[in-house]
Design a protein around this motif. Structure first.
Motif, PDB file in Angstrom:
ATOM      1  N   PHE A   1       1.109  -1.242  -0.004  1.00 38.84           N
ATOM      2  CA  PHE A   1      -0.109   0.259  -0.040  1.00 38.84           C
ATOM      3  C   PHE A   1       0.815   1.213  -0.232  1.00 38.84           C
ATOM      4  CE2 PHE A   1      -3.578   2.717   0.686  1.00 38.84           C
ATOM      5  CZ  PHE A   1      -3.134   3.453   1.796  1.00 38.84           C
ATOM      6  N   SER A   2       2.003   1.343   0.905  1.00 37.36           N
ATOM      7  CA  SER A   2       2.963   2.286   0.908  1.00 37.36           C
ATOM      8  C   SER A   2       4.064   1.813   1.604  1.00 37.36           C
ATOM      9  CB  SER A   2       2.353   3.582   1.657  1.00 37.36           C
ATOM     10  OG  SER A   2       2.185   3.389   2.989  1.00 37.36           O
ATOM     11  N   ILE A   3       5.349   2.579   1.528  1.00 35.92           N
ATOM     12  CA  ILE A   3       6.360   2.033   2.238  1.00 35.92           C
ATOM     13  C   ILE A   3       6.864   3.230   2.947  1.00 35.92           C
ATOM     14  CG2 ILE A   3       8.746   1.339   1.955  1.00 35.92           C
ATOM     15  CD1 ILE A   3       8.050  -0.043  -0.537  1.00 35.92           C
ATOM     16  N   ASN A   4       6.943   3.131   4.469  1.00 37.62           N
ATOM     17  CA  ASN A   4       7.466   4.121   4.944  1.00 37.62           C
ATOM     18  C   ASN A   4       8.987   4.258   5.094  1.00 37.62           C
ATOM     19  OD1 ASN A   4       5.036   4.300   6.300  1.00 37.62           O
ATOM     20  ND2 ASN A   4       5.377   3.005   8.003  1.00 37.62           N
ATOM     21  N   ALA A   5       9.832   4.016   5.754  1.00 39.83           N
ATOM     22  CA  ALA A   5      11.536   3.995   5.660  1.00 39.83           C
ATOM     23  C   ALA A   5      11.838   2.817   5.005  1.00 39.83           C
ATOM     24  CB  ALA A   5      12.104   4.159   7.184  1.00 39.83           C
ATOM     25  N   MET A   6      12.962   3.122   4.350  1.00 45.04           N
ATOM     26  CA  MET A   6      13.751   2.050   3.653  1.00 45.04           C
ATOM     27  C   MET A   6      15.513   2.629   3.964  1.00 45.04           C
ATOM     28  SD  MET A   6      11.970   2.070  -0.115  1.00 45.04           S
ATOM     29  CE  MET A   6      12.720   0.229  -0.568  1.00 45.04           C
ATOM     30  N   GLY A   7      15.948   1.549   3.837  1.00 40.62           N
ATOM     31  CA  GLY A   7      17.534   1.527   4.400  1.00 40.62           C
ATOM     32  C   GLY A   7      18.328   0.463   4.232  1.00 40.62           C
ATOM     33  N   TRP A   8      19.576   0.893   4.231  1.00 39.83           N
ATOM     34  CA  TRP A   8      20.603  -0.148   3.819  1.00 39.83           C
ATOM     35  C   TRP A   8      21.371  -0.500   5.191  1.00 39.83           C
ATOM     36  CZ3 TRP A   8      21.263  -2.415  -0.688  1.00 39.83           C
ATOM     37  CH2 TRP A   8      20.429  -2.025  -1.736  1.00 39.83           C
ATOM     38  N   TYR A   9      21.798  -1.766   5.376  1.00 39.82           N
ATOM     39  CA  TYR A   9      22.346  -2.111   6.840  1.00 39.82           C
ATOM     40  C   TYR A   9      23.482  -3.276   6.223  1.00 39.82           C
ATOM     41  CZ  TYR A   9      18.406  -0.955   9.529  1.00 39.82           C
ATOM     42  OH  TYR A   9      17.338  -0.021  10.139  1.00 39.82           O
ATOM     43  N   ARG A  10      24.708  -3.456   7.163  1.00 41.75           N
ATOM     44  CA  ARG A  10      25.796  -4.061   7.044  1.00 41.75           C
ATOM     45  C   ARG A  10      26.036  -4.687   8.238  1.00 41.75           C
ATOM     46  NH1 ARG A  10      30.332   0.283   5.129  1.00 41.75           N
ATOM     47  NH2 ARG A  10      30.744   1.270   7.282  1.00 41.75           N
ATOM     48  N   PRO A  11      26.908  -5.837   8.386  1.00 41.92           N
ATOM     49  CA  PRO A  11      27.104  -6.377   9.725  1.00 41.92           C
ATOM     50  C   PRO A  11      28.271  -5.514  10.474  1.00 41.92           C
ATOM     51  CG  PRO A  11      26.909  -8.004   7.772  1.00 41.92           C
ATOM     52  CD  PRO A  11      26.788  -6.646   7.254  1.00 41.92           C
ATOM     53  N   ASP A  12      28.126  -5.568  11.781  1.00 42.53           N
ATOM     54  CA  ASP A  12      29.275  -4.687  12.452  1.00 42.53           C
ATOM     55  C   ASP A  12      30.141  -5.948  12.862  1.00 42.53           C
ATOM     56  OD1 ASP A  12      27.284  -4.268  15.610  1.00 42.53           O
ATOM     57  OD2 ASP A  12      28.071  -6.282  14.856  1.00 42.53           O
ATOM     58  N   PRO A  13      31.283  -5.588  13.304  1.00 41.20           N
ATOM     59  CA  PRO A  13      32.208  -6.561  13.787  1.00 41.20           C
ATOM     60  C   PRO A  13      31.810  -7.783  14.480  1.00 41.20           C
ATOM     61  CG  PRO A  13      33.268  -4.372  13.886  1.00 41.20           C
ATOM     62  CD  PRO A  13      31.823  -4.076  13.761  1.00 41.20           C
ATOM     63  N   GLY A  14      30.591  -7.325  15.353  1.00 41.70           N
ATOM     64  CA  GLY A  14      29.877  -8.462  16.085  1.00 41.70           C
ATOM     65  C   GLY A  14      28.740  -9.262  15.295  1.00 41.70           C
ATOM     66  N   LYS A  15      28.855  -8.868  13.909  1.00 43.45           N
ATOM     67  CA  LYS A  15      27.823  -9.555  13.169  1.00 43.45           C
ATOM     68  C   LYS A  15      26.566  -9.314  13.193  1.00 43.45           C
ATOM     69  CE  LYS A  15      31.344 -12.024  11.214  1.00 43.45           C
ATOM     70  NZ  LYS A  15      31.744 -11.424   9.960  1.00 43.45           N
ATOM     71  N   ARG A  16      26.194  -8.119  13.935  1.00 40.28           N
ATOM     72  CA  ARG A  16      24.850  -7.202  13.867  1.00 40.28           C
ATOM     73  C   ARG A  16      24.663  -6.523  13.028  1.00 40.28           C
ATOM     74  NH1 ARG A  16      25.296  -5.358  20.111  1.00 40.28           N
ATOM     75  NH2 ARG A  16      27.208  -4.604  19.049  1.00 40.28           N
TER      76      ARG A  16
ATOM     77  N   ALA B   1      19.559   5.451   6.045  1.00 38.80           N
ATOM     78  CA  ALA B   1      18.109   5.203   5.997  1.00 38.80           C
ATOM     79  C   ALA B   1      17.413   6.690   5.383  1.00 38.80           C
ATOM     80  CB  ALA B   1      17.420   4.864   7.274  1.00 38.80           C
ATOM     81  N   ILE B   2      16.106   6.355   4.701  1.00 36.45           N
ATOM     82  CA  ILE B   2      15.460   7.348   4.017  1.00 36.45           C
ATOM     83  C   ILE B   2      14.000   7.150   4.402  1.00 36.45           C
ATOM     84  CG2 ILE B   2      15.549   6.422   1.888  1.00 36.45           C
ATOM     85  CD1 ILE B   2      15.503   9.376   0.616  1.00 36.45           C
ATOM     86  N   THR B   3      13.286   8.448   4.806  1.00 38.42           N
ATOM     87  CA  THR B   3      11.858   8.264   5.016  1.00 38.42           C
ATOM     88  C   THR B   3      11.119   8.317   3.899  1.00 38.42           C
ATOM     89  OG1 THR B   3      11.572  10.377   5.665  1.00 38.42           O
ATOM     90  CG2 THR B   3      12.360   8.902   7.514  1.00 38.42           C
ATOM     91  N   SER B   4       9.672   8.186   3.937  1.00 39.39           N
ATOM     92  CA  SER B   4       9.008   8.499   2.661  1.00 39.39           C
ATOM     93  C   SER B   4       8.780   9.925   2.435  1.00 39.39           C
ATOM     94  CB  SER B   4       7.509   7.952   2.867  1.00 39.39           C
ATOM     95  OG  SER B   4       6.994   8.784   4.153  1.00 39.39           O
ATOM     96  N   ASP B   5       9.453  10.807   3.161  1.00 38.57           N
ATOM     97  CA  ASP B   5       9.354  12.219   2.560  1.00 38.57           C
ATOM     98  C   ASP B   5      10.560  12.551   2.290  1.00 38.57           C
ATOM     99  OD1 ASP B   5       9.035  13.785   6.006  1.00 38.57           O
ATOM    100  OD2 ASP B   5      10.398  12.427   5.062  1.00 38.57           O
ATOM    101  N   GLY B   6      11.610  11.710   2.278  1.00 39.22           N
ATOM    102  CA  GLY B   6      12.906  12.132   1.866  1.00 39.22           C
ATOM    103  C   GLY B   6      14.032  12.502   2.908  1.00 39.22           C
ATOM    104  N   THR B   7      13.435  12.488   4.313  1.00 36.65           N
ATOM    105  CA  THR B   7      14.673  12.580   5.407  1.00 36.65           C
ATOM    106  C   THR B   7      15.603  11.535   5.439  1.00 36.65           C
ATOM    107  OG1 THR B   7      12.817  13.775   6.619  1.00 36.65           O
ATOM    108  CG2 THR B   7      14.885  13.099   7.688  1.00 36.65           C
ATOM    109  N   THR B   8      16.743  11.981   5.623  1.00 33.65           N
ATOM    110  CA  THR B   8      17.878  10.713   5.368  1.00 33.65           C
ATOM    111  C   THR B   8      18.766  10.906   6.893  1.00 33.65           C
ATOM    112  OG1 THR B   8      19.490  12.593   4.439  1.00 33.65           O
ATOM    113  CG2 THR B   8      18.047  10.969   2.922  1.00 33.65           C
ATOM    114  N   HIS B   9      19.288   9.473   6.914  1.00 35.33           N
ATOM    115  CA  HIS B   9      20.212   9.648   8.298  1.00 35.33           C
ATOM    116  C   HIS B   9      21.114   8.348   7.795  1.00 35.33           C
ATOM    117  CE1 HIS B   9      21.429   8.839  12.254  1.00 35.33           C
ATOM    118  NE2 HIS B   9      21.478   7.769  12.068  1.00 35.33           N
TER     119      HIS B   9
END
Length: 120
Positions: A29-44, A50-58
């Motif tokens: 129906f819609s998508i809120n935030a979308m983002g990219w992740y990668r494992p940290d040294p602890g594999k988390r 990340a970017i919200t539906s209105d274009g706010t980025t982090h």
């Protein structure tokens, strides 16, 4: 159901660039935030951008000024432009999306991951 399909990973030398893409398809129906992740040294999985539906980025501090996240809402697609790549950016990058299949419900989905390798 929703599928996230990633593309754009590969092998580049230090200082090179890559552009990752992630397209969402299915019951959306819609998508809120979308983002990219990668494992940290602890594999988390740690947030890269990340970017919200209105274009706010982090951005994670480690990629600020080098990576740019963007999205095409009409195509349900998120992009990650990665410049000035460093060997420490080597990782499997996972796409994430907060999908609303209908009003009142939000589900989290992950892509299968795409390998980014930066040679020194």
């Amino acid at each position: 159901q929703v599928q996230l399909v990633e593309s754009g990973g590969g092998l580049v030398p230090t200082g090179g660039s890559l552009r990752l893409s992630c397209a969402a398809s299915g019951s959306i129906f819609s998508i809120n935030a979308m983002g990219w992740y990668r494992p940290d040294p602890g594999k988390r999985r740690e947030l890269v951008a990340a970017i919200t539906s209105d274009g706010t980025t982090h951005y994670a501090d480690s990629v600020k000024g080098r990576f740019t996240i963007s999205r095409d809402n009409a195509k349900n697609t998120v992009y990650l432009q990665m410049n000035s790549l460093k060997p420490e950016d080597t990782a499997v990058y996972y796409c994430h999306a907060e999908v609303r299949p209908r009003i009142g419900r939000t589900d989290n989905y992950w892509g299968q991951g795409t390998q980014v390798t930066v040679s020194s």
